[in-house]
Design a protein around this motif. Structure first.
Motif, short mmCIF file in Angstrom:
data_model
loop_
_atom_site.label_atom_id
_atom_site.label_comp_id
_atom_site.label_asym_id
_atom_site.label_seq_id
_atom_site.Cartn_x
_atom_site.Cartn_y
_atom_site.Cartn_z
N UNK A 4 -9.38 -5.46 4.61
CA UNK A 4 -8.47 -6.26 3.77
C UNK A 4 -7.18 -6.64 4.47
N UNK A 5 -6.69 -5.82 5.40
CA UNK A 5 -5.44 -6.18 6.09
C UNK A 5 -5.63 -7.44 6.93
N UNK B 32 -9.81 -9.38 -0.82
CA UNK B 32 -10.81 -8.61 -0.09
C UNK B 32 -11.05 -7.26 -0.77
N UNK B 33 -9.94 -6.58 -1.13
CA UNK B 33 -10.08 -5.28 -1.80
C UNK B 33 -10.86 -5.44 -3.10
N UNK C 273 -4.72 -12.29 0.58
CA UNK C 273 -5.92 -11.95 1.35
C UNK C 273 -6.32 -10.50 1.11
N UNK C 274 -5.30 -9.62 1.15
CA UNK C 274 -5.58 -8.20 0.95
C UNK C 274 -6.19 -7.96 -0.43
N UNK D 89 0.86 -1.18 0.00
CA UNK D 89 0.00 0.00 0.00
C UNK D 89 0.90 1.23 0.00
N UNK E 291 1.32 -5.61 3.22
CA UNK E 291 0.26 -6.52 3.69
C UNK E 291 0.79 -7.89 4.13
N UNK E 292 1.99 -8.25 3.69
CA UNK E 292 2.55 -9.54 4.12
C UNK E 292 2.81 -9.56 5.63
N UNK E 293 2.92 -8.37 6.23
CA UNK E 293 3.11 -8.31 7.68
C UNK E 293 1.77 -8.30 8.42
N UNK E 294 0.68 -8.31 7.65
CA UNK E 294 -0.66 -8.49 8.23
C UNK E 294 -1.10 -9.90 7.79
N UNK E 295 -2.23 -10.08 7.15
CA UNK E 295 -2.67 -11.43 6.80
C UNK E 295 -2.29 -11.85 5.38
N UNK F 248 -13.05 -7.73 -3.88
CA UNK F 248 -14.46 -8.01 -3.60
C UNK F 248 -15.22 -6.74 -3.22
N UNK F 249 -14.57 -5.87 -2.46
CA UNK F 249 -15.21 -4.60 -2.09
C UNK F 249 -15.48 -3.77 -3.35
N UNK G 219 -18.85 -4.24 4.06
CA UNK G 219 -20.09 -3.78 3.43
C UNK G 219 -21.34 -4.51 3.94
N UNK H 119 -2.19 -8.08 14.20
CA UNK H 119 -3.53 -8.42 13.73
C UNK H 119 -4.26 -9.07 14.91
N UNK I 221 -3.57 0.90 -3.73
CA UNK I 221 -3.59 -0.39 -3.04
C UNK I 221 -3.73 -1.51 -4.05
#
Lengths: 369, 369
Positions: B259-260, A304-305, A300-301, A139, A292-296, A307-308, B266, B84, A169
């Motif tokens: 997403x993180x 999800x992004x 995944x990021x 990001x 994002x690799x340091x989150x989930x 899909x939103x 939504x 997280x 992102x």
């Protein structure tokens, strides 16, 4: 889009800009960066920050001494996650490129990174820098201050820049989420573009000394330089429609662009000294990178992004509207319309290109000649 | 401000809320956090997120099973700079408090830190969390998703939450720069407040199915729950006044909140399942902390930020305007007006407080009795 302007092939325009930048004293590898930043704006259809600015915002400033073609970058402070850089009034795009390379490396190792540049100059579209992060699977967040042109809520004096607050992102789609825009309703470049195209500026985007509005694009640019009118932040005049919110975002960018480095801000960025002489702009930029690799994880990021964004596009439209866009989608559409054709150039840019070619006796023959 | 409502002393209200939270099964140390978050909103004059929400948004939800009074916090992933957390549908305010404590420690060591919480519930004012960072001499950034109520540009369907994007930054003044607000023009809580006060919602803040607007606050709340009208992001309807920019900010918060962590977003945050039964909210929040000591130092940051804010306040005002504010200033004024008096409570809150006191036979006598 019915494009009536002639196109110049991307490669030709790129080579031409690099050659001219070099004639102005910009080293080759730096000229390549600068040409790519300006053309990326045209690739995205953001014509306010593309080749229309090549001469007035970069070359003319090198010529008048307010922009140095050779960029001396001093790292004033550096930690595992942060960088403070002095760009010594060189090319803001070159300094920003090297800053983002450093921050991406840091975010790969530490998950988060932040940097700030001071004594800089116009860095092109903020979205170029945040896209560097996104291409690395991260990001990107960036902003910059600029010549004062925006009034605070209940004020009329141009105090702050149009101050973009930009986020790019990664997603699982063909193009990223790319939110790249000024925190004012419009920015200087858009009014320059209106003026260049002989168009009026829509009413309500500008506040005059007496609290009214105006639409003459050339006059707005003149009055803004004289401090006699100002742009408005998103939300518009007063508080009832959220004007204080846009004003807040503009202020956030003003603070982050200057305060992390202790650099200049607001009226000191006017490019004119107390005696009315042109001087260096001394701009400040900030950059944050989140991995994002340091989150989930990136997958995944992205999913999800995506899909939103798909959910938004597929939601119920207002009667008469055919399409809901997400940020970065119109830029992707513009690229797909232009990628095989080149960059469209209007008459005033055509004249600038020919004059530059002739000035240096360069071996180019443009399609519009 | 001519306040006609009776006041309840801060200590009394704080003790009362803690006692009632405990009667609802919230552990004492967690109840202390939650009461402080809610009252901080009242201290700042943000009455949409204060004690008015004590019963409907927290106690009633504990009672109907959509909010668990005991907060089980699972750290799903942790690195030097990131966290997280799964809040397991417990108190979002408790999870956020522990998250911010962790991130501040990380930012002290590494300069930057970021965290995300999923399976959470309403976390109060976003500005409480960013203020924790500011009190530690750092920049706090936070946002959260929420029940869908905002339509995208060219859309009419409530898809995203009012999604605050909040920044608090230290300055050399008595109070910080504190930008804490929804990315929609107004948020649900403001309309709840209008309804509670028997006031109409101003026109133009809401879009109906047919693209029009409405002002009946109670009807808006009902229609929003039914999906028949939606709030608008800053910039308003369409693109001409920058509506797509506010829509972009709302989307940024929607993405970062979910997403993180790979959490829901939504329509899945509606609090109602496919059969129309109430269910957990599954909210997501994000938090970033930036330590100015890893740039050019806190003193430099505070002084520059203060100079920017003073410059804005002292700039030329529109005819008829007496004052230009900066973000957080009105909250500071509200606190100074209220600090010796207590929290003002209208009739509907008075009734709630008495009913709660009587339900549990608590030993409180309110000044308004």
């Amino acid at each position: 889009m019915n494009e009536t302007r002639p196109f110049v092939p991307w490669n030709m325009m790129n080579d031409f800009m690099i050659d001219v930048f070099m004639k102005y004293g910009v080293p080759k590898e730096d000229a390549e960066i600068c040409a790519d930043v300006l053309l990326e704006s045209d690739r995205r259809g953001i014509e306010s920050h593309g080749c229309n600015r090549f001469k007035p915002i970069y070359l003319d400033r090198i010529k008048n001494g307010t922009l140095l073609p050779v960029t001396k970058m001093d790292i004033v402070k550096e930690t595992e996650t942060t960088v403070v850089m002095d760009a010594n009034n060189g090319m803001g795009m070159v300094a920003s490129y090297h800053m983002m390379q450093k921050l991406i490396e840091k975010a790969k190792k530490y998950g988060m990174a932040g940097g700030t540049i001071f004594n800089s100059t116009h860095y092109g579209i903020a979205g170029y820098w945040t896209t560097m992060a996104q291409k690395a699977g991260m990001i990107g967040i960036s902003g910059t201050n600029a010549r004062p042109s925006v009034a605070p809520t209940f004020g009329v004096e141009p105090m702050m820049g149009t101050n973009p607050l930009t986020f790019t992102m990664p997603t699982d789609e063909e193009f990223p989420f790319n939110f790249d825009c000024a925190t004012s309703i419009v920015q200087n470049g858009k009014i320059e573009y209106y003026e260049r195209s002989g168009k009026e500026t829509p009413a309500g985007l500008v506040v005059t000394k007496d609290g009214g509005t105006m639409t003459d694009s050339g006059q707005i640019l003149k009055d803004m330089r004289a401090g006699d009118c100002a742009l408005l932040s998103i939300g518009g005049l007063g508080e009832a429609t959220g004007g204080y919110k846009g004003y807040g975002f503009t202020t956030i960018v003003e603070i982050l662009s200057a305060a992390l480095a202790g650099g200049p801000f607001m009226k000191d960025l006017s490019g004119v000294d107390a005696n009315g002489n042109k001087q260096m702009y001394h701009l400040g930029h900030f950059f944050f990178v989140i991995n994002p690799e340091f989150f989930m994880g990136l997958d995944t990021f992205e999913q999800t992004a995506g899909n939103i964004l798909r959910g938004l596009r597929n939601s119920r439209k207002a009667p008469g509207e055919e399409r809901i866009y997400t940020a970065g989608e119109k830029e992707w559409i513009a690229w797909n319309e232009r990628k095989d054709k080149g960059v469209p150039v209007g008459e005033s840019i055509q004249k600038e290109l020919i004059a530059l070619r002739d000035e240096f006796g360069l071996d180019y023959r443009f399609p519009f000649e």
